[in-house]
Design a protein around this motif. Structure first.
Motif, PDB file in Angstrom:
ATOM      1  N   GLN A   1      -2.550   6.510  -0.374  1.00 61.02           N
ATOM      2  CA  GLN A   1      -3.754   5.756  -0.682  1.00 61.02           C
ATOM      3  C   GLN A   1      -4.341   5.168   0.608  1.00 61.02           C
ATOM      4  OE1 GLN A   1      -2.251   2.934  -3.551  1.00 61.02           O
ATOM      5  NE2 GLN A   1      -3.149   4.098  -5.221  1.00 61.02           N
TER       6      GLN A   1
ATOM      7  N   SER B   1       0.851  -1.177   0.000  1.00 64.17           N
ATOM      8  CA  SER B   1       0.000   0.000   0.000  1.00 64.17           C
ATOM      9  C   SER B   1       0.893   1.235   0.000  1.00 64.17           C
ATOM     10  CB  SER B   1      -0.880  -0.022   1.251  1.00 64.17           C
ATOM     11  OG  SER B   1      -1.684   1.116   1.313  1.00 64.17           O
TER      12      SER B   1
ATOM     13  N   VAL C   1      -9.443   5.572  -0.733  1.00 65.31           N
ATOM     14  CA  VAL C   1      -9.762   4.612  -1.790  1.00 65.31           C
ATOM     15  C   VAL C   1     -11.251   4.258  -1.729  1.00 65.31           C
ATOM     16  CG1 VAL C   1      -9.359   2.258  -2.610  1.00 65.31           C
ATOM     17  CG2 VAL C   1      -7.428   3.685  -1.894  1.00 65.31           C
TER      18      VAL C   1
ATOM     19  N   TYR D   1      -7.115   3.870   3.262  1.00 63.17           N
ATOM     20  CA  TYR D   1      -8.296   3.036   3.044  1.00 63.17           C
ATOM     21  C   TYR D   1      -9.526   3.902   2.760  1.00 63.17           C
ATOM     22  CZ  TYR D   1     -12.168  -0.132   3.922  1.00 63.17           C
ATOM     23  OH  TYR D   1     -13.324  -0.852   3.802  1.00 63.17           O
TER      24      TYR D   1
END
Length: 167
Positions: free
Chosen positions: A160, A156, A165, A162
């Motif tokens: 980005q 990851s 996204v 969680y």
């Protein structure tokens, strides 16, 4: 990636085992989900669910999804299940178009062992693993699902998150 500008995150997987006449016929780990449903959508599936050997309920629905937090944003979400952050240690049970109002999605602790027994007239039942492999089920098959000891590592990037996204 080559510059090392990334984070490695672990994601839970589920261990799926199917027993037929006392013999194990499936032993697979999945990242997202296991789905039990009828091949012919015109009839309801009846799945008796036991949690750590204690009877929970019999889902009468088009099917049942058992998902990881990672899988919560896949088929389970489309079927009305909750979005669960990957860091929340849980297993999600989501009935697909349940026949009764009392069968709602359920989060259980990820150290729970789930057993599913097909009831009623379970002809043409299919077990689909991570949306890839489909297995025809027999009426007396038992499906056992628990947290796999084999987590998966995912790369990851910091920008980005969680929630970014997800949004």
């Amino acid at each position: 990636v080559f510059s090392g500008d990334y984070i490695i995150r672990e994601r839970t997987r589920l261990e799926i085992k199917v027993m037929r006449k006392g013999e194990q016929i499936i032993d697979v780990d999945v990242l997202n989900d296991a789905v039990i449903n009828k091949a012919a959508l015109s009839r309801l599936a009846s799945c008796a669910v036991y949690l750590d050997d204690t009877y929970l309920t019999t889902y009468r629905a088009d099917g049942l999804i058992v998902a990881t937090p990672t899988g919560s944003t896949a088929y389970s979400l489309a079927a009305g299940g909750p979005v669960v952050h990957p860091a929340v240690p849980s297993i999600i049970l989501t009935p697909i178009c349940p026949f009764t109002l009392t069968n709602r999605p359920l989060l259980i602790p990820d150290d729970t062992r789930v057993e599913i027994r097909l009831e009623g007239s379970p002809e043409d039942m299919i077990l689909t693993l991570d949306g890839q492999e489909g297995f025809e089920m027999n009426p007396r098959d038992k499906i056992f699902i628990k947290k796999s000891p084999n987590a998966i590592k995912i790369i990851s990037f910091e920008d980005q998150s969680y929630f970014k996204v997800l949004k």
